[in-house]
Design an enzyme around this catalytic site. Structure first.
Site, PDB file in Angstrom:
ATOM      1  N   CYS A 177      30.402  50.440  38.722  1.00  0.00           N
ATOM      2  CA  CYS A 177      28.813  50.165  39.134  1.00  0.00           C
ATOM      3  C   CYS A 177      28.722  49.267  40.154  1.00  0.00           C
ATOM      4  O   CYS A 177      27.121  50.376  41.286  1.00  0.00           O
ATOM      5  CB  CYS A 177      28.083  50.010  38.268  1.00  0.00           C
ATOM      6  SG  CYS A 177      28.238  50.377  36.744  1.00  0.00           S
ATOM      7  N   GLY A 191      31.103  47.036  34.825  1.00  0.00           N
ATOM      8  CA  GLY A 191      32.097  46.592  33.434  1.00  0.00           C
ATOM      9  C   GLY A 191      33.357  45.677  33.328  1.00  0.00           C
ATOM     10  O   GLY A 191      33.658  45.966  34.919  1.00  0.00           O
ATOM     11  N   CYS A 213      25.651  43.756  38.296  1.00  0.00           N
ATOM     12  CA  CYS A 213      26.888  43.775  36.493  1.00  0.00           C
ATOM     13  C   CYS A 213      27.872  45.010  37.140  1.00  0.00           C
ATOM     14  O   CYS A 213      27.807  46.512  37.395  1.00  0.00           O
ATOM     15  CB  CYS A 213      26.262  43.645  35.215  1.00  0.00           C
ATOM     16  SG  CYS A 213      25.470  45.240  34.509  1.00  0.00           S
ATOM     17  N   HIS A 267      20.768  55.783  37.875  1.00  0.00           N
ATOM     18  CA  HIS A 267      22.305  54.964  37.846  1.00  0.00           C
ATOM     19  C   HIS A 267      22.782  55.918  38.186  1.00  0.00           C
ATOM     20  O   HIS A 267      23.892  56.013  36.803  1.00  0.00           O
ATOM     21  CB  HIS A 267      22.399  54.245  36.990  1.00  0.00           C
ATOM     22  CG  HIS A 267      24.065  52.803  37.168  1.00  0.00           C
ATOM     23  ND1 HIS A 267      24.005  53.037  38.233  1.00  0.00           N
ATOM     24  CD2 HIS A 267      24.774  52.365  36.190  1.00  0.00           C
ATOM     25  CE1 HIS A 267      24.619  52.358  38.097  1.00  0.00           C
ATOM     26  NE2 HIS A 267      25.041  51.834  37.057  1.00  0.00           N
TER      27      HIS A 267
END
Length: 399
Positions: A95, A387, A385, A355
């Protein structure tokens, strides 16, 4: 011999509108075509810049396979008509891939190894699902308790964060309602106009009366995610998605999306040579690891690192783009780091705006830089954050 760190300036930042996946406006648009579009659009914003002088293009993509495979960075720059001498590299930090691309491009400038770089991100969650086209998790993950969290779905990690940080369902839903409200207000006020490069969709449809195939064009210039009528009452009706007695729902989670963004980063020498006006200056980037089962709290560790690196304090920040992977983790980060809620996602976040994984960091960089300049504010941070248990944060100064 040590090198003196140079300043890295951002002179262009643009994005596509963000479409819903898997049935939104970009469902049939390839991610390399979205990327080619923003590369051309970014270069159009700096007409004095010679594309042949681009040292490299770094592109973030969270699932670089299928339509996003084969080094999408190089393919897209050629599709965009850039000269053959321009190189391209695809990188993946899930991300934060788009923000990581900006940091890598800026670092080349700061070290004096390049003068003109493009950082970008692209993701089609319509064409390549979140876990990729082929799930091939290492079997050892399931054989050792300490590794099993690697295989957790993102939603389960959000449930664990909600439980550990005591974030209620009501608080999550209220956060989601505010995200939509801020996004809708921003759209109505034209807050995204400066950063969005409209995308022309072209479809071919048969005309049965004339026996001809007609080409239909539609210009898309607005995000699909923000939903009018999103209220606490509406969200309260949604059932938990990841745990039977849980609190994380589709309504208080980020939307799966399609989109792309590009940011042009240059040295001070290039700034003067091409007579460019900077949007902002890159100040620093940091990443940090956290337990995989509570991956959503990653920014808690990354934020202090990047602020120390940039020589800033939390109260110095005017604008904070905190990627809303889930309301649960967003609130856990906000409450733990004690972020000023009025400065966090003033135009809404991923719950409303979407997103598109590897593109999000570059998209939110564009949002923040244009927003800071529009409001005559100075310092901003983009954080998220990641993964498998990481967090990332980048700091920028508007000029």
């Amino acid at each position: 011999m040590s090198k003196q760190i140079q300043d890295a300036y951002i002179v262009a930042a643009t994005r596509t509108p963000v479409g819903k996946a898997p049935r939104g406006m970009f469902k049939s648009v390839r991610p390399d075509d979205m990327l080619a579009h923003v590369l051309k659009a970014a270069l159009a914003q700096v007409p004095g810049l010679d594309a042949a002088d681009i040292d490299d293009i770094v592109v973030g993509c969270a699932m670089p396979e299928g339509e996003q495979g084969l080094n999408i960075a190089r393919i897209a720059l050629l599709l965009a008509g850039l000269p053959d001498n321009v190189s391209g590299m695809t990188i993946n930090r899930f991300c934060s891939s788009g923000l990581q691309a900006v940091a890598l491009a800026a670092d080349r400038i700061r070290l004096g190894e390049a003068e003109v770089m493009i950082a970008a991100g692209t993701e089609s969650m319509s064409m390549v699902p979140m876990s990729g086209n082929k799930i091939a998790v290492n079997p050892a993950i399931f054989l050792r308790d300490e590794n099993v969290a690697i295989a957790y779905g993102m939603g389960m990690t959000a449930e664990k964060v909600a439980a550990q940080w005591k974030v209620s369902r009501e608080a999550q839903d209220a956060f989601a309602v505010e995200s939509h409200a801020r996004a809708l207000q921003a759209v109505a006020a034209g807050e995204f106009n400066d950063e969005i490069s409209p995308y022309t969709l072209q479809e071919h449809r048969p005309d049965l009366e004339s026996n001809e195939v007609r080409e239909i064009s539609a210009i898309k210039n607005a995000d699909e995610g923000p939903r009018p009528g999103t209220t606490l009452e509406v969200l309260a009706k949604l059932k938990p998605v990841f745990a039977a007695q849980g609190s994380v729902t589709a309504g208080n989670s980020s939307q799966m999306s399609d989109g792309a963004a590009a940011v042009i980063v240059v040295s001070e020498a290039a700034l003067k040579r091409y007579n460019l006006t900077p949007l902002g200056r890159f100040l620093g980037y940091a990443v940090a690891g956290v337990p995989a089962e509570i991956m959503g709290i990653g920014p808690i560790k990354a934020i202090p690192k990047v602020l120390q690196q940039a020589g800033l304090k939390l109260q110095d920040l005017d604008w904070i783009e905190l990627n809303e992977a889930f309301a649960a983790q967003s609130l856990a980060v906000i409450n733990t780091v004690q972020l000023d809620r009025s400065k966090v996602n003033p135009l809404g976040g991923a719950i409303a705006l979407g997103h598109p994984l590897g593109a999000t960091g570059a998209i939110r960089t564009a949002t923040q830089l244009h927003g800071l300049r529009r409001r005559k504010q100075k310092y901003g941070m983009v954080t998220m954050c990641i993964g498998t248990g990481m967090g990332a944060a980048g700091v920028f100064e508007a000029l």
